[in-house]
Design an enzyme around this catalytic site. Structure first.
Site, mmCIF file in Angstrom:
data_model
loop_
_atom_site.group_PDB
_atom_site.id
_atom_site.type_symbol
_atom_site.label_atom_id
_atom_site.label_comp_id
_atom_site.label_asym_id
_atom_site.label_seq_id
_atom_site.Cartn_x
_atom_site.Cartn_y
_atom_site.Cartn_z
ATOM 1 N N HIS A 210 -0.683 -10.757 1.578
ATOM 2 C CA HIS A 210 -2.082 -10.225 1.222
ATOM 3 C C HIS A 210 -2.484 -9.216 0.080
ATOM 4 O O HIS A 210 -3.483 -8.859 0.144
ATOM 5 C CB HIS A 210 -2.125 -9.548 2.596
ATOM 6 C CG HIS A 210 -1.795 -8.407 2.321
ATOM 7 N ND1 HIS A 210 0.134 -8.198 2.822
ATOM 8 C CD2 HIS A 210 -1.115 -7.316 2.367
ATOM 9 C CE1 HIS A 210 1.183 -6.949 2.301
ATOM 10 N NE2 HIS A 210 -0.562 -6.397 2.601
HETATM 11 C C1 UD1 Z 1 -4.102 -2.335 3.570
HETATM 12 C C2 UD1 Z 1 -2.819 -1.596 2.023
HETATM 13 C C3 UD1 Z 1 -1.673 -2.600 2.013
HETATM 14 C C4 UD1 Z 1 -0.824 -2.672 2.943
HETATM 15 C C5 UD1 Z 1 -1.696 -3.358 3.659
HETATM 16 C C6 UD1 Z 1 -1.110 -4.288 4.980
HETATM 17 C C7 UD1 Z 1 -4.482 0.009 0.301
HETATM 18 C C8 UD1 Z 1 -5.015 0.263 -0.226
HETATM 19 N N1 UD1 Z 1 -3.729 -1.439 1.534
HETATM 20 O O1 UD1 Z 1 -4.400 -4.150 2.992
HETATM 21 O O2 UD1 Z 1 -0.852 -1.022 0.652
HETATM 22 O O3 UD1 Z 1 0.074 -3.656 2.700
HETATM 23 O O4 UD1 Z 1 -3.150 -2.831 4.590
HETATM 24 O O5 UD1 Z 1 -1.939 -4.933 5.867
HETATM 25 O O6 UD1 Z 1 -4.350 1.010 1.559
HETATM 26 N N2 UD1 Z 1 -9.305 -6.526 7.837
HETATM 27 C C9 UD1 Z 1 -9.573 -6.817 9.285
HETATM 28 N N3 UD1 Z 1 -8.680 -6.501 10.187
HETATM 29 C C10 UD1 Z 1 -8.227 -4.996 10.195
HETATM 30 C C11 UD1 Z 1 -7.995 -4.534 8.961
HETATM 31 C C12 UD1 Z 1 -8.367 -5.317 7.707
HETATM 32 O O7 UD1 Z 1 -10.693 -7.521 9.198
HETATM 33 O O8 UD1 Z 1 -7.716 -4.369 11.360
HETATM 34 C C13 UD1 Z 1 -9.660 -7.164 6.688
HETATM 35 C C14 UD1 Z 1 -11.608 -6.834 5.993
HETATM 36 O O9 UD1 Z 1 -12.076 -7.885 5.628
HETATM 37 C C15 UD1 Z 1 -10.631 -5.879 5.198
HETATM 38 C C16 UD1 Z 1 -9.449 -6.691 4.663
HETATM 39 O O10 UD1 Z 1 -9.006 -7.161 5.314
HETATM 40 O O11 UD1 Z 1 -11.263 -5.788 4.052
HETATM 41 C C17 UD1 Z 1 -8.696 -5.463 3.846
HETATM 42 O O12 UD1 Z 1 -8.374 -4.132 4.847
HETATM 43 P P1 UD1 Z 1 -8.380 -2.956 4.014
HETATM 44 O O13 UD1 Z 1 -7.502 -2.229 4.574
HETATM 45 O O14 UD1 Z 1 -8.919 -2.768 2.416
HETATM 46 O O15 UD1 Z 1 -6.545 -3.691 2.408
HETATM 47 P P2 UD1 Z 1 -5.496 -4.581 3.261
HETATM 48 O O16 UD1 Z 1 -5.483 -5.202 2.296
HETATM 49 O O17 UD1 Z 1 -5.000 -4.773 4.628
#
Ligand code: UD1
Length: 371
Positions: A210
């Site tokens: 991811h």
């Molecule tokens: C975040 C953390 C990362 C961790 C990861 C675990 C930061 C910078 N990154 O990354 O260190 O390893 O979480 O999962 O804080 N999304 C959903 N549903 C959710 C959450 C996210 O659909 O419940 C999707 C959205 O499109 C979002 C993308 O995932 O834009 C990324 O989510 P985000 O929280 O920005 O970062 P992660 O890649 O999850």
């Protein structure tokens, strides 16, 4: 001990396993009021609620509902939500966990209000400034009053950055507390046999991927997927797919050759994941937590990253770093095939009692020296 109000701020999936042991340890102290604030960085049931249920964490006292956005917007929204809450609740300390955006946002707000910041999982460094988590780690540690480290290799980083030694405590790894406590339930879980549709669960490879560096660039993601497909020619591959990765794969129009052996799943819960990890012959991942969990369990792990903030899993554990790309992953997989099952190492402080040590530091003024 005088009464204390602690606030824990969590937001993203890997925070929840780190919070759970601290919740349990504080619950044993009558004088501690422990308030849980969820920023809402992760909000899907499969990314958040299921972890609270599996880990037995009470529902958050507050949820800011910040959701997904760019880093600046997500961090800013989190800070805007936390400031009035901290002012209102006037905690004695704010606990932050790991390295996600919610962590650094909470540390900034608390530090500027003069509230002591406690960083659980301090001192990890990849040295890779292109990773958002590395920025979050360094900034959070700079703001923290108490730095609670999971392993002794963190000491050198913090001392090099000028952190006074009396602020650093070697409490051990809270992530492993959650693992130790959940292992029996994972052993009892019928999830692996469900994944294999009732067939015997033999050799298989468990994949997670991811990191933006691996999944946001189509060419890199395609070459990683092709390598996973290559592994699928030898053994079944189980791949619970993070929403970020799912969206990128959908855009890629990628097709596998060994479709019968590749099982793509929705994000899965903590116990389900542990039930697979302990049985896997090999884990291929870019997760931080899985590097530690596989080391603790003695399961071979290939981490698809040029570096790690958890080098102890390579030096003492079962982890090996692999460059993100088809050739490197395929070569590492061949080498894995020539090796036997690794030894299960014992790592100082990875013993299931880190949560209790954290509460002893906070409530009993205990010191867990760094040397
Ligand atoms: C975040 C953390 C990362 C961790 C990861 C675990 C930061 C910078 N990154 O990354 O260190 O390893 O979480 O999962 O804080 N999304 C959903 N549903 C959710 C959450 C996210 O659909 O419940 C999707 C959205 O499109 C979002 C993308 O995932 O834009 C990324 O989510 P985000 O929280 O920005 O970062 P992660 O890649 O999850």
């Amino acid at each position: 001990m005088k009464a204390r109000t602690l606030i824990s701020v969590v937001g993203a999936r890997p925070n929840f396993m780190k919070l759970a042991p601290v919740v349990r340890a504080t619950a044993r102290r009558d004088q501690v009021k422990h308030i849980i604030v969820h920023t809402g960085q992760h909000y899907d049931a499969g990314m958040s609620d299921s972890f609270f249920e599996d880990l037995g964490i009470p529902a958050p006292d507050h949820n800011l509902g910040v959701g997904s956005a760019t880093h600046a917007v997500q961090t800013a929204e989190t800070m805007k939500g936390l400031e009035p809450l901290f002012l209102d609740l006037a905690p004695d300390a704010v606990l932050v966990y790991g390295d996600v955006n919610s962590t650094v946002a909470a540390a900034l707000v608390a530090a500027k209000l003069g509230i002591p910041v406690v960083h659980v999982e301090a001192g990890l460094r990849s040295g890779d400034w292109t990773m958002p988590e590395e920025i979050n780690r360094v900034v959070t540690d700079r703001l923290a009053d108490l730095l609670l480290i999971p392993s002794r290799d963190a000491v050198e980083h913090l001392r090099n950055e000028g952190v006074p030694r009396e602020r650093i405590h070697m409490v051990g790894n809270v992530m492993i507390d959650s693992l130790v406590r959940s292992l029996e339930r994972a052993k009892d879980s019928d999830f692996p046999s469900k994944v294999f549709e009732g067939a015997e669960v033999g050799n298989f490879c468990l994949v997670t991927m991811h990191r933006p560096g691996n999944v946001d660039d189509p060419a890199t993601l395609r070459s990683i997927l092709d390598a996973i497909d290559h592994i699928g020619a030898t053994m079944p591959v189980v791949f619970p797919v993070h929403p970020r990765t799912r969206a990128q794969i959908d855009r890629l129009n990628w097709t596998a050759k060994n479709t019968d052996n590749l099982r793509f799943l929705q994000p899965i819960g903590y116990i389900e994941m542990l039930s697979l990890t302990r049985l896997a012959s090999l884990v291929v991942t870019d997760s931080g937590g899985l590097q530690e969990e596989t080391t603790y369990l003695g399961v071979s792990c290939l981490t698809v990253r040029p570096n790690t903030e958890r080098p102890i899993t390579v030096v003492e554990g079962t982890n090996r770093l692999v460059e993100p790309g088809y050739d490197a992953i395929v070569a590492a997989f061949s080498e894995f095939g020539r090796q036997g099952k690794p030894e299960r190492p014992t790592i100082d402080g990875w013993d299931g009692n880190a949560g209790e040590r954290i509460v002893q530091v906070l409530c009993d003024d205990m010191v867990f020296p760094i040397d």
